[in-house]
Design a protein around this motif. Structure first.
Motif, PDB file in Angstrom:
ATOM      1  N   THR A   7      96.860 -49.867 113.310  1.00  0.00           N
ATOM      2  CA  THR A   7      97.243 -49.727 111.905  1.00  0.00           C
ATOM      3  C   THR A   7      98.435 -48.782 111.831  1.00  0.00           C
ATOM      4  O   THR A   7      98.377 -47.665 112.356  1.00  0.00           O
ATOM      5  N   LYS A  13      97.449 -54.176 111.327  1.00  0.00           N
ATOM      6  CA  LYS A  13      97.986 -54.084 109.975  1.00  0.00           C
ATOM      7  C   LYS A  13      99.148 -53.098 109.943  1.00  0.00           C
ATOM      8  O   LYS A  13      99.058 -52.003 110.502  1.00  0.00           O
ATOM      9  N   SER A  71     101.559 -51.454 106.889  1.00  0.00           N
ATOM     10  CA  SER A  71     101.698 -51.416 105.435  1.00  0.00           C
ATOM     11  C   SER A  71     102.267 -50.079 104.982  1.00  0.00           C
ATOM     12  O   SER A  71     102.202 -49.079 105.697  1.00  0.00           O
ATOM     13  N   ASN A  89      98.887 -58.458 109.779  1.00  0.00           N
ATOM     14  CA  ASN A  89      99.135 -58.466 108.344  1.00  0.00           C
ATOM     15  C   ASN A  89     100.139 -57.374 108.000  1.00  0.00           C
ATOM     16  O   ASN A  89      99.907 -56.201 108.308  1.00  0.00           O
TER      17      ASN A  89
END
Length: 400
Positions: free
Chosen positions: A122, A164, A166, A187
């Motif tokens: 992440t 991920k 973000s 993602n």
């Protein structure tokens, strides 16, 4: 009666406590590895590469994974590769700003920050990636020099899975902002990308040989393709992305290398383009080696003052000399443009220029409404070597 009270106490007081403890063991809070504890200094002078690497290595090696924390402040960082596999999921939390070098001796490498062979990664935190591209762009002579030296991609992900990215902002990359290669199930969301419209080769997000990639809720303003999807890309979803300035959403260029993998299962939807050089584009080299691009959907796209809004170009040649008699051997099939609407800055708003050797098949235009208000006359379309159909409203008309 006393036994019942004991059972009642256990069920309503001790049992929830035991369950919460068991849950904490199953999902432990990851240990935090603060880069400041490893000697990092947010003074915009110190090279913090070694400190970041030590924090990463400890987080990656820890059983159950860890959390690398970059607190607020601005940290100079050289070219660095964070390598897995790790012993658990790792979070890389950037709350501050990472600043790239502006010294030419540090430029000529293919990455600034890279993550390789990591599962369950992440990256986030709301921080900034300051690429200092303005110091390097004039070294980009790849358009005229086949032996040009590489400039660093701001953040690379190679062989990264189930991850991920973000809440990151990338500003003025020297090359592409983000590059995904051989990634699976990644993602990307709430990314902000910014570079001047004339900055060379500053693709926003570059994807190749990757599958099950989702990009959403992202704003890209740059000097090249906002999103470029290359060979070997499968099951790519792009939704709620704003592009502009830039060169639009692009599949390709394809067919320029030996043994290229096919591109299939691409969806770009619910997105906007503003003042871009191209809109929705598929491009292949001519001449080219055989490959396939299929099952592609462009759906619910709004355009404002976009050049070449719908463009299939199978004679892609960005720099002369160009052989306009050459033909591509990339088969393009099963492509749908649906609910594409807005304004075109070029009179030809729909341009489908396919190969004589392998004509495009299964091209569908569904409810197209593109207006041109320039001096050249009514909006028009142009189609060559294409088999397809049109449905619903067609402005411009007369192509399929």
């Amino acid at each position: 009666m006393e036994n019942k009270m004991v059972v009642f106490f256990f069920l309503f007081h001790l049992l929830p406590l035991l369950l919460s403890i068991a849950g904490a063991h199953r999902n432990p809070i990851p240990a935090t590895f603060n880069v400041l504890s490893y000697g990092a200094l947010p003074n915009r002078i110190t090279d913090n590469t070694k400190s970041f690497l030590r924090a990463w290595n400890d987080a990656c090696d820890r059983a159950g994974g860890g959390r690398v924390l970059v607190p607020k402040g601005t940290y100079m960082l050289g070219s660095v590769v964070f390598v897995g596999p790790c012993n658990g999921p790792v979070k890389f939390v950037i709350e501050g700003s990472l600043e790239a070098s502006s010294y030419p001796s540090k430029f000529f490498i293919d990455h600034w920050i890279a993550f390789k062979y990591v599962d369950r990664l992440t990256v986030g935190g709301g921080g900034y990636l300051l690429g200092h591209g303005g110091a390097a762009w004039h070294y980009n002579d790849c358009a005229t020099n086949r032996r040009c030296r590489p400039l660093p991609v701001t953040m690379r992900f190679d062989f990264v899975t189930n991850s991920k990215i973000s809440h990151i902002r990338s500003i003025n990359s020297k090359n592409a902002h983000f590059n995904l290669f051989a990634c699976y199930n990644v993602n990307m969301s709430n990314i902000r990308i910014s570079a001047p419209s004339d900055s060379p080769n500053t693709d926003g997000i570059h994807i190749g040989s990757s599958s099950k990639i989702k990009i959403e809720n992202t704003i890209i303003s740059t000097g090249d393709d906002c999103i470029s999807i290359l060979s070997g890309s499968r099951d790519i979803m792009v939704t709620r992305v704003h592009c502009g300035p830039g060169h639009g959403f692009s599949i390709g260029s394809l067919g320029g290398s030996h043994n290229e993998e096919n591109v299939t299962g691409i969806v770009i939807q619910n997105s906007t383009l503003f003042g871009t050089q191209n809109g929705l584009r598929i491009k292949t080299w001519a001449p080219s080696l055989p490959s396939l691009a299929s099952d592609i959907m462009f759906d619910d796209i709004i355009m404002v003052n976009v050049n070449n809004p719908i463009f299939i170009d199978q004679q892609y040649c960005p720099q002369p000399p160009c052989n306009w008699q050459a033909q591509s051997n990339v088969q393009i099939r099963n492509v749908t443009f649906r609910k594409v609407r807005g304004t075109s800055s070029s009179q030809i708003a729909v341009k489908i220029k396919c190969s004589k050797h392998v004509p495009c098949k299964g091209i569908n235009l569904v409810n197209i409404n593109l207006v041109y208000r320039g001096p050249e006359g009514r909006v028009s379309s142009s189609c060559m070597n294409v088999q397809g159909k049109s449905y619903g409203l067609q402005l411009p008309s007369g192509c399929l």
